[in-house]
Design a protein around this motif. Structure first.
Motif, PDB file in Angstrom:
ATOM      1  N   VAL A  42      -7.324  -1.591  -7.981  1.00  0.00           N
ATOM      2  CA  VAL A  42      -6.400  -0.793  -7.173  1.00  0.00           C
ATOM      3  C   VAL A  42      -7.147   0.303  -6.434  1.00  0.00           C
ATOM      4  O   VAL A  42      -6.929   0.531  -5.243  1.00  0.00           O
ATOM      5  CB  VAL A  42      -5.282  -0.175  -8.055  1.00  0.00           C
ATOM      6  CG1 VAL A  42      -4.476   0.848  -7.275  1.00  0.00           C
ATOM      7  CG2 VAL A  42      -4.373  -1.259  -8.614  1.00  0.00           C
ATOM      8  N   SER A  43      -8.052   0.987  -7.134  1.00  0.00           N
ATOM      9  CA  SER A  43      -8.723   2.158  -6.566  1.00  0.00           C
ATOM     10  C   SER A  43      -9.810   1.797  -5.564  1.00  0.00           C
ATOM     11  O   SER A  43     -10.266   2.656  -4.813  1.00  0.00           O
ATOM     12  CB  SER A  43      -9.344   3.000  -7.679  1.00  0.00           C
ATOM     13  OG  SER A  43     -10.449   2.314  -8.262  1.00  0.00           O
ATOM     14  N   VAL A  44     -10.249   0.543  -5.561  1.00  0.00           N
ATOM     15  CA  VAL A  44     -11.317   0.080  -4.683  1.00  0.00           C
ATOM     16  C   VAL A  44     -12.534   1.017  -4.782  1.00  0.00           C
ATOM     17  O   VAL A  44     -12.971   1.593  -3.807  1.00  0.00           O
ATOM     18  CB  VAL A  44     -10.840  -0.088  -3.217  1.00  0.00           C
ATOM     19  CG1 VAL A  44     -11.873  -0.835  -2.382  1.00  0.00           C
ATOM     20  CG2 VAL A  44      -9.502  -0.794  -3.152  1.00  0.00           C
ATOM     21  N   SER A  45     -12.999   1.202  -5.998  1.00  0.00           N
ATOM     22  CA  SER A  45     -14.225   1.950  -6.294  1.00  0.00           C
ATOM     23  C   SER A  45     -14.141   3.459  -6.053  1.00  0.00           C
ATOM     24  O   SER A  45     -15.163   4.105  -5.871  1.00  0.00           O
ATOM     25  CB  SER A  45     -15.419   1.361  -5.534  1.00  0.00           C
ATOM     26  OG  SER A  45     -15.579   0.016  -5.888  1.00  0.00           O
ATOM     27  N   THR A  46     -12.951   4.025  -6.028  1.00  0.00           N
ATOM     28  CA  THR A  46     -12.837   5.474  -6.006  1.00  0.00           C
ATOM     29  C   THR A  46     -12.536   5.935  -7.437  1.00  0.00           C
ATOM     30  O   THR A  46     -12.414   5.118  -8.345  1.00  0.00           O
ATOM     31  CB  THR A  46     -11.721   5.949  -5.048  1.00  0.00           C
ATOM     32  OG1 THR A  46     -10.475   5.419  -5.490  1.00  0.00           O
ATOM     33  CG2 THR A  46     -11.993   5.515  -3.617  1.00  0.00           C
ATOM     34  N   CYS A  49      -6.350   7.026  -8.374  1.00  0.00           N
ATOM     35  CA  CYS A  49      -5.304   6.296  -7.659  1.00  0.00           C
ATOM     36  C   CYS A  49      -3.960   6.688  -8.252  1.00  0.00           C
ATOM     37  O   CYS A  49      -3.896   7.230  -9.354  1.00  0.00           O
ATOM     38  CB  CYS A  49      -5.510   4.782  -7.734  1.00  0.00           C
ATOM     39  SG  CYS A  49      -5.457   4.069  -9.380  1.00  0.00           S
ATOM     40  N   SER A  50      -2.916   6.446  -7.510  1.00  0.00           N
ATOM     41  CA  SER A  50      -1.567   6.721  -7.990  1.00  0.00           C
ATOM     42  C   SER A  50      -0.730   5.464  -7.813  1.00  0.00           C
ATOM     43  O   SER A  50      -0.813   4.786  -6.789  1.00  0.00           O
ATOM     44  CB  SER A  50      -0.927   7.869  -7.202  1.00  0.00           C
ATOM     45  OG  SER A  50      -1.584   9.079  -7.501  1.00  0.00           O
ATOM     46  N   TYR A 112       7.127  -3.098 -12.503  1.00  0.00           N
ATOM     47  CA  TYR A 112       6.815  -3.267 -11.092  1.00  0.00           C
ATOM     48  C   TYR A 112       5.960  -2.080 -10.664  1.00  0.00           C
ATOM     49  O   TYR A 112       6.228  -0.946 -11.052  1.00  0.00           O
ATOM     50  CB  TYR A 112       8.099  -3.295 -10.263  1.00  0.00           C
ATOM     51  CG  TYR A 112       9.012  -4.428 -10.660  1.00  0.00           C
ATOM     52  CD1 TYR A 112       8.966  -5.645  -9.982  1.00  0.00           C
ATOM     53  CD2 TYR A 112       9.904  -4.304 -11.721  1.00  0.00           C
ATOM     54  CE1 TYR A 112       9.797  -6.692 -10.343  1.00  0.00           C
ATOM     55  CE2 TYR A 112      10.735  -5.350 -12.092  1.00  0.00           C
ATOM     56  CZ  TYR A 112      10.672  -6.538 -11.399  1.00  0.00           C
ATOM     57  OH  TYR A 112      11.487  -7.582 -11.763  1.00  0.00           O
ATOM     58  N   PHE A 113       4.927  -2.341  -9.869  1.00  0.00           N
ATOM     59  CA  PHE A 113       4.093  -1.226  -9.419  1.00  0.00           C
ATOM     60  C   PHE A 113       3.537  -1.488  -8.037  1.00  0.00           C
ATOM     61  O   PHE A 113       3.341  -2.626  -7.620  1.00  0.00           O
ATOM     62  CB  PHE A 113       2.957  -0.942 -10.415  1.00  0.00           C
ATOM     63  CG  PHE A 113       1.873  -1.984 -10.443  1.00  0.00           C
ATOM     64  CD1 PHE A 113       0.743  -1.851  -9.644  1.00  0.00           C
ATOM     65  CD2 PHE A 113       1.972  -3.096 -11.263  1.00  0.00           C
ATOM     66  CE1 PHE A 113      -0.255  -2.810  -9.669  1.00  0.00           C
ATOM     67  CE2 PHE A 113       0.982  -4.063 -11.297  1.00  0.00           C
ATOM     68  CZ  PHE A 113      -0.146  -3.912 -10.498  1.00  0.00           C
ATOM     69  N   LYS A 114       3.313  -0.393  -7.331  1.00  0.00           N
ATOM     70  CA  LYS A 114       2.609  -0.453  -6.055  1.00  0.00           C
ATOM     71  C   LYS A 114       1.843   0.837  -5.865  1.00  0.00           C
ATOM     72  O   LYS A 114       2.249   1.905  -6.342  1.00  0.00           O
ATOM     73  CB  LYS A 114       3.519  -0.759  -4.884  1.00  0.00           C
ATOM     74  CG  LYS A 114       4.757   0.045  -4.740  1.00  0.00           C
ATOM     75  CD  LYS A 114       5.573  -0.514  -3.569  1.00  0.00           C
ATOM     76  CE  LYS A 114       7.025  -0.174  -3.665  1.00  0.00           C
ATOM     77  NZ  LYS A 114       7.796  -0.695  -2.535  1.00  0.00           N
ATOM     78  N   GLU A 115       0.743   0.701  -5.176  1.00  0.00           N
ATOM     79  CA  GLU A 115      -0.142   1.831  -4.949  1.00  0.00           C
ATOM     80  C   GLU A 115       0.492   2.830  -3.982  1.00  0.00           C
ATOM     81  O   GLU A 115       1.131   2.445  -3.005  1.00  0.00           O
ATOM     82  CB  GLU A 115      -1.474   1.342  -4.395  1.00  0.00           C
ATOM     83  CG  GLU A 115      -2.489   2.441  -4.229  1.00  0.00           C
ATOM     84  CD  GLU A 115      -3.829   1.937  -3.718  1.00  0.00           C
ATOM     85  OE1 GLU A 115      -4.753   2.734  -3.664  1.00  0.00           O
ATOM     86  OE2 GLU A 115      -3.927   0.749  -3.341  1.00  0.00           O
ATOM     87  N   GLN A 116       0.318   4.088  -4.289  1.00  0.00           N
ATOM     88  CA  GLN A 116       0.733   5.172  -3.398  1.00  0.00           C
ATOM     89  C   GLN A 116      -0.525   5.926  -2.993  1.00  0.00           C
ATOM     90  O   GLN A 116      -1.398   6.167  -3.827  1.00  0.00           O
ATOM     91  CB  GLN A 116       1.684   6.135  -4.118  1.00  0.00           C
ATOM     92  CG  GLN A 116       2.956   5.467  -4.616  1.00  0.00           C
ATOM     93  CD  GLN A 116       3.827   5.000  -3.467  1.00  0.00           C
ATOM     94  OE1 GLN A 116       4.319   5.786  -2.694  1.00  0.00           O
ATOM     95  NE2 GLN A 116       4.016   3.694  -3.377  1.00  0.00           N
TER      96      GLN A 116
END
Length: 119
Positions: A42-46, A49-50, A112-116
């Motif tokens: 999700v964070s793509v290497s950061t 993330c939220s 259920y989840f989605k990135e913010q």
């Protein structure tokens, strides 16, 4: 119930959930056993993330399905399956500890989840 949860990686590269009202042990908030891998995707290497998470359907959300409820002596919480992520079949199994029950007041059959975007 919907809940926006921030996740962050510490200096050791370990993922934690940021749940300010949690008054238990901080170690209980560590994301392990597959949940940490999901946060890497999700964070793509950061380092942060939220996720907007819900126990009711959200359009365009990823879905975690409960496949096994663990006994307390096995860590509690539940094992979940993420069949697909961002449109790709991955069949990824992960464990969410009892903090999940604290957040949702139960162990949901589906999460259920989605990135913010972090601001």
């Amino acid at each position: 119930m919907e809940r926006l949860i921030r996740f962050y990686k510490n200096a050791k590269g370990e993922w934690y959930a940021d749940i300010p009202e949690w008054d238990g042990n901080e170690a209980d908030l560590q994301m392990v056993e597959g949940a940490d891998e999901l946060l890497e995707w999700v964070s793509v290497s950061t380092n942060e993330c939220s996720l907007l998470m819900a126990d009711l359907h959200m359009p365009n959300a990823e879905i975690l399905k409960l496949i096994y409820t663990r006994e307390e002596n096995l860590g509690g919480g539940g094992d979940y399956l993420l069949e697909s992520f961002r449109g790709n079949y991955i069949n990824h199994k992960l464990w969410l500890c009892g903090v999940t029950e604290f957040v949702f007041k139960e162990l949901p059959e589906k999460i259920y989840f989605k990135e913010q975007l972090v601001q």
